[in-house]
Design an enzyme around this catalytic site. Structure first.
Site, PDB file in Angstrom:
ATOM      1  N   CYS A   1     -48.925 -37.426 -49.243  1.00 34.08           N
ATOM      2  CA  CYS A   1     -48.950 -36.883 -50.601  1.00 34.08           C
ATOM      3  C   CYS A   1     -49.026 -37.950 -51.681  1.00 34.08           C
ATOM      4  O   CYS A   1     -49.395 -37.638 -52.812  1.00 34.08           O
ATOM      5  CB  CYS A   1     -47.742 -35.975 -50.833  1.00 34.08           C
ATOM      6  SG  CYS A   1     -46.175 -36.859 -50.909  1.00 34.08           S
TER       7      CYS A   1
ATOM      8  N   HIS B   1     -16.518 -37.972 -54.727  1.00 34.09           N
ATOM      9  CA  HIS B   1     -15.263 -38.201 -54.023  1.00 34.09           C
ATOM     10  C   HIS B   1     -14.188 -37.247 -54.519  1.00 34.09           C
ATOM     11  O   HIS B   1     -14.200 -36.831 -55.683  1.00 34.09           O
ATOM     12  CB  HIS B   1     -14.799 -39.640 -54.244  1.00 34.09           C
ATOM     13  CG  HIS B   1     -15.726 -40.654 -53.645  1.00 34.09           C
ATOM     14  ND1 HIS B   1     -15.716 -40.958 -52.311  1.00 34.09           N
ATOM     15  CD2 HIS B   1     -16.706 -41.407 -54.203  1.00 34.09           C
ATOM     16  CE1 HIS B   1     -16.653 -41.872 -52.065  1.00 34.09           C
ATOM     17  NE2 HIS B   1     -17.270 -42.158 -53.197  1.00 34.09           N
TER      18      HIS B   1
ATOM     19  N   THR C   1     -27.940 -48.136 -60.959  1.00 37.51           N
ATOM     20  CA  THR C   1     -26.970 -47.764 -59.925  1.00 37.51           C
ATOM     21  C   THR C   1     -27.040 -46.270 -59.600  1.00 37.51           C
ATOM     22  O   THR C   1     -26.826 -45.870 -58.461  1.00 37.51           O
ATOM     23  CB  THR C   1     -25.564 -48.162 -60.403  1.00 37.51           C
ATOM     24  OG1 THR C   1     -25.598 -49.546 -60.759  1.00 37.51           O
ATOM     25  CG2 THR C   1     -24.530 -47.943 -59.322  1.00 37.51           C
TER      26      THR C   1
ATOM     27  N   CYS D   1     -46.673 -32.034 -50.884  1.00 35.71           N
ATOM     28  CA  CYS D   1     -45.830 -32.783 -49.946  1.00 35.71           C
ATOM     29  C   CYS D   1     -45.521 -31.886 -48.770  1.00 35.71           C
ATOM     30  O   CYS D   1     -44.830 -30.884 -48.898  1.00 35.71           O
ATOM     31  CB  CYS D   1     -44.548 -33.247 -50.627  1.00 35.71           C
ATOM     32  SG  CYS D   1     -43.352 -33.939 -49.475  1.00 35.71           S
TER      33      CYS D   1
ATOM     34  N   SER E   1     -24.213 -43.711 -52.776  1.00 39.37           N
ATOM     35  CA  SER E   1     -23.936 -42.804 -51.655  1.00 39.37           C
ATOM     36  C   SER E   1     -24.120 -41.333 -52.016  1.00 39.37           C
ATOM     37  O   SER E   1     -24.151 -40.488 -51.132  1.00 39.37           O
ATOM     38  CB  SER E   1     -22.513 -43.028 -51.136  1.00 39.37           C
ATOM     39  OG  SER E   1     -22.332 -44.374 -50.756  1.00 39.37           O
TER      40      SER E   1
ATOM     41  N   GLU F   1     -33.084 -46.413 -72.967  1.00 35.50           N
ATOM     42  CA  GLU F   1     -33.074 -46.886 -71.573  1.00 35.50           C
ATOM     43  C   GLU F   1     -34.225 -47.867 -71.400  1.00 35.50           C
ATOM     44  O   GLU F   1     -35.364 -47.562 -71.745  1.00 35.50           O
ATOM     45  CB  GLU F   1     -33.228 -45.683 -70.631  1.00 35.50           C
ATOM     46  CG  GLU F   1     -33.608 -46.019 -69.197  1.00 35.50           C
ATOM     47  CD  GLU F   1     -32.629 -46.972 -68.509  1.00 35.50           C
ATOM     48  OE1 GLU F   1     -31.409 -46.709 -68.586  1.00 35.50           O
ATOM     49  OE2 GLU F   1     -33.092 -47.975 -67.937  1.00 35.50           O
TER      50      GLU F   1
END
Lengths: 422, 500
Positions: free
Chosen positions: B458, B65, B56, B416, B61, B47
């Site tokens: 944080c 689906h 991506t 956090c 979203s 990578e």
């Protein structure tokens, strides 16, 4: 282990410290302060500039200096326990407070009364939706201030500041003194939100330009910020086509507003005021849920720490009275409403005072800039209870108005606070 | 461990030879790696970014689906329906965060109603389980904040929301646990070819001789393919912008809400996230720059007005961040999955736009089967299916929290505040099999910095923890890519210059 405290104070900043000391002074036997940071004092600890305490101590102190006054009082007082590095993770309506920290572990304590003094947080890039890429180098001004003043690191070398609130102005000076270049402070409104003394001392004295009616319309840079695109805005605060220009910088600091930290208040379903974003409180700083009090920036964001302390004292006092069972049954109350040209007012309710002597102080913000004006507070019959003349009033500057308790008749409520030009 | 040490370790560990090299560590690559790790084979995933799932996969979203959108018979339809099922099946072992809360396509006009019938029919042909059209009343009882002019809805209970990064990482960690080697910051530079057949890859870290390459390079899959000699497709980045809202408005919608789709896109949706936030988006704009992840003012307006058609009362003051995702759209529009017709030893997994996330496990499964068949791989005994538990403070009950803190007090320090993430979780994320090395890497693994204050409190603490755990100076810690340092040491500035 005795897990009952007469008063549990959430937050060890100026409001919480004042509340704890006041609760103790007014008879609470056991008081607990829970603070999530590594030390008490809250945001004061990173505000190393002077200007604190003029009202309270008649001196110009630094933030840590102001905090130290309270920490010394705390050291001289018995009966107040503190838990630092400890966070409240849940709160129930019957005043069970669950805390967690590496030293205390996970514990639930119970309070005879609870004071909420969590302060506020900064509005972020996401909240104001600045377009562009998402590189490193975009910080809120307060976060950057902590990094510079407490950790000793700089957020950038060429720093554009969006927002002329006090933190933004103070950071412009601070970073300049650290050797950074501050090419501009930008303000979307036609007037600055900051105190006038800060504009003079932090910008004018260092030759830093302030662009009023300007905002950032794009952030550029892949890994680190390489620049921002700035535009002038019209009366509706929309960018004016063709007015764009680029500023090279490696950092953008945002000083675009503070928001009361009300997540715990939500957990116990306190009624919130849409105008202040904090819980609705009465003049004793009791919230909509009996036994829960609130003070300082969690109620409404103050300009001066002196008034935060003052509010903490009120909340602490009445929390102690509540814990001792001295509040009585259903108190009668009068709503306090923002009237003409007033955006918000605190307290939002008036319930009277125990002995009905002395004054009640109301804090308000006007809804638009005014020149010479008069601020008034009246009851339903139109009777004016108090009035105050001001040479100028800005929405960004909090105004106080005092009313004699003896002047207020609760059954003639609601009370209305209004401003008018004169 | 210092950066130098890591570098040396990486080179020491460098595999000169492998059976399969996966190019691209997005969710498709991670799924392929996981399925391939079930076979006796040497598998390497490379990578180019500093972390996995940075393209991506990171910005979309987050929706699994149900599978009624794609035309029956298309690769998209097949992969989506199978992928959805695999997400249901793999979750107990891989432990990613997913919530199958169902989706609703909202119809407002006669035309919409016709489209809904078409989608229902399509869904049934595609083999989507349990889809049905429900009337206005039932739609509104499910979604009381929905626009009142709704007429009906297509309800698909198998649809869900997932944390895409978490799912990819869970698959990658499983792959690593089963022997796959993963290299980040490792950029493909070319291929070694023997008469139109791949026999190795060249990267910035060194060469690897291999028999087969899986092209899961996302936006760059066309370039990777071209380098090998297959220029049969191109990839266009299609920008989609999103706005994420605070959890305090998380009850606004209860399922994934779509408008009735047009020919171009599924439209601008309003949906919960798996973590209880709400998001709106995306728009769809084809662009040319594969690196342009900028949000735009017109884009924001477009998704706000689009989302208002579903939820008129949008709580814009609760917006916490905006982001852009680029879908890699292949020239033929459908997914391109399978052996290259032009180059030997190249298996494509390209053009994985929507419903790519939903399809990813199925794509990984399919390409691993192709690779196994081509190379004659056999199943490996002792494949470990299950990922170990990784405690998240926010998810635990009181007793579990107490035990955890007693074992390691770092779990008692909340770093956090918005998302209640403890120092213990952050340290664990740094030292996990595919560990976090950056502030955003910590954020994606633990949620530290993902809440309403967006790391205001944080962020600096996380920088400090990373520096301590990695043995690096604080000003070496980056947000994401090289050069994205967060802070500068004071002494690096012009010294001694007075401004008084």
């Amino acid at each position: 282990m005795n897990d009952f405290y007469d008063v549990v104070v959430i937050g060890g900043g100026p409001a919480g410290l004042a509340a704890a000391l006041s609760a103790r002074r007014h008879g609470a036997g056991r008081v607990l302060i829970v603070e999530r940071d590594r030390e008490l004092g809250g945001i004061l600890q990173q505000c190393i500039h002077v200007g604190f305490g003029l009202h309270r101590f008649r001196e110009e102190l630094t933030g840590p200096g102001y905090a130290n006054r309270y920490l010394r009082m705390l050291a001289d007082t018995t009966g107040i326990e503190t838990m630092i590095d400890t966070m409240v993770i849940s709160l129930t309506a019957d005043r069970q407070v669950t805390v967690v920290g590496p030293a205390v572990g996970l514990r639930t304590v119970r309070g005879g009364a609870v004071v909420l003094a969590m302060g506020c947080r900064e509005r972020t890039r996401g909240a104001i939706r600045i377009p562009g890429s998402r590189p490193a180098g975009v910080f809120t001004a307060g976060a950057a201030q902590r990094m510079v003043n407490m950790e000793g690191y700089l957020p950038g070398r060429e720093v554009v500041i969006l927002g002329s609130g006090d933190i933004g102005l103070i950071m412009a000076r601070r970073l300049t003194l650290e050797g950074c270049r501050v090419p501009a402070v930008l303000e979307i409104m036609p007037v600055s939100n900051g105190l006038t003394r800060n504009i003079v001392q932090c910008l004018d004295d260092f030759g830093i330009p302030l662009y009023l009616s300007h905002t950032v319309v794009a952030i550029r840079g892949q890994d680190r910020v390489t620049g921002v695109t700035v535009a002038r805005v019209d009366d509706a605060l929309r960018p004016v086509a063709g007015s764009q220009f680029d500023l090279a910088c490696d950092c953008l600091l945002l000083s675009v507003g503070l928001i009361p930290e009300v997540e715990l208040a939500r957990e116990v379903n306190l009624t919130l005021d849409g105008r202040t974003s904090g819980p609705v409180v009465d003049n004793r700083r009791q919230t909509s849920l009996p036994g829960f009090f609130a003070a300082g920036n969690v109620v409404h964001v103050h300009d001066l720490v002196d008034f935060v302390s003052e509010e903490g004292e009120i909340a602490g006092r009445w929390a102690a009275v509540f814990a001792a069972g001295g509040m009585g049954g259903e108190a009668r109350s009068a709503d306090v409403l923002p009237g003409e040209k007033v955006r918000s007012v605190v307290p939002q309710k008036y319930v009277g005072d125990g002995d009905h002597t002395g004054q009640c102080r109301f804090y308000l913000r006007v809804s638009q800039p005014l020149g010479r004006c008069r601020v008034t507070i009246s009851d339903r019959t139109g009777r004016r209870l108090a009035s105050k003349r001001l040479p100028v009033a800005k929405p960004s500057e909090m105004i106080e108005i005092d009313v004699q308790h003896s002047a207020i008749e609760i059954e003639k409520g609601p009370l209305t606070v209004a401003a008018e030009g004169v | 461990m210092t950066a130098d040490n890591r570098e040396k370790l990486a080179v020491q560990d460098w595999p000169g030879r492998a059976d399969v090299v996966i190019v691209g560590g997005g969710i498709v690559g991670c799924a392929a790696a996981m399925f391939l790790s079930r076979y006796k084979a040497t598998v390497v995933m490379v990578e180019q970014a500093t972390d996995l799932a940075m393209g991506t996969t990171k910005a979309n979203s987050g929706i699994i689906h149900a599978g009624f959108d794609a035309p029956p018979g298309s690769m998209k339809a097949r992969m989506n329906v199978r992928g959805n099922r695999l997400y249901h099946e793999l979750q107990p072992a891989l432990k990613y965060e997913v919530n199958f809360l169902g989706s609703l396509v909202v119809a407002k006009s006669d035309d919409d109603l016709k489209t809904l019938e078409g989608l229902l029919d399509r869904g049934r042909q595609n083999g989507v389980p349990d889809i049905t059209i429900i009337d206005r009343e039932r739609v509104l009882s499910r979604e009381p904040n929905l626009s009142r002019d709704v007429r009906a809805g297509l309800w698909a209970p198998t649809a869900g929301v997932i944390w895409p990064f978490g799912a990819a990482l869970a698959m990658a960690e499983n792959a690593v646990r089963n022997g796959v080697k993963v290299f980040t910051g490792c950029r493909l530079e070319g291929f070694m070819l023997d008469r139109r057949k791949i026999c190795g890859v060249r990267t910035n870290k060194g060469d690897i001789a291999c028999k087969l390459v899986i092209n899961a390079a996302g936006r760059w899959a066309d370039e990777v393919s071209r380098w090998a000699g297959d220029d049969s497709f191109s990839i266009t980045p299609r920008r989609g912008e999103y706005i994420l809202f605070d959890k305090s408005v998380g009850s606004l919608v209860n399922s994934v809400l779509f408008p009735t789709p047009t020919k171009v896109s599924k439209g601008i949706l309003v949906s919960p996230t798996v973590h209880g936030n709400i998001f709106i988006g995306p728009n769809a704009e084809n662009i040319t720059d594969k690196d342009d992840l900028s949000t735009t003012a017109p884009g924001m307006e477009e998704i706000i007005s689009g989302a208002r058609k579903l939820i008129p009362d949008l709580p814009l003051a609760a917006a916490i961040t905006q982001f852009v995702g680029l879908r890699p759209v292949a020239s033929g529009d459908d997914f391109i999955i399978g052996p290259s017709a032009l180059v030997g030893g190249l298996v494509q997994a390209a053009g994985i736009q929507s419903p790519g996330l939903a399809s990813a496990p199925a794509i990984g499964e399919l390409v691993s089967e192709i690779a196994a068949e081509r190379l004659g791989l056999v199943r490996k005994p002792g494949y470990v299916e299950e990922n170990p538990d990784r405690p998240a403070f926010a998810e635990l009950d009181s007793r579990q929290r107490q035990e955890l803190i007693a074992r390691n007090p770092l779990y008692g320090r909340i770093i956090c505040r918005c998302e209640t993430v403890s120092e213990g979780e952050i340290v664990a994320a740094i030292h996990s099999p595919v560990g976090a090395r950056t502030v955003d890497g910590v954020k994606r693994r633990t949620r530290a910095g993902m809440g309403r204050c967006q790391g205001g409190f944080c962020g600096p603490r996380v920088v400090g923890i990373l520096a301590r755990e990695l043995g690096l100076p604080l000003d070496a810690i980056v947000k994401e890519g090289p050069g994205s340092q967060l802070f500068f040491a004071r002494q690096t500035l012009r010294g001694g210059e007075s401004h008084e």
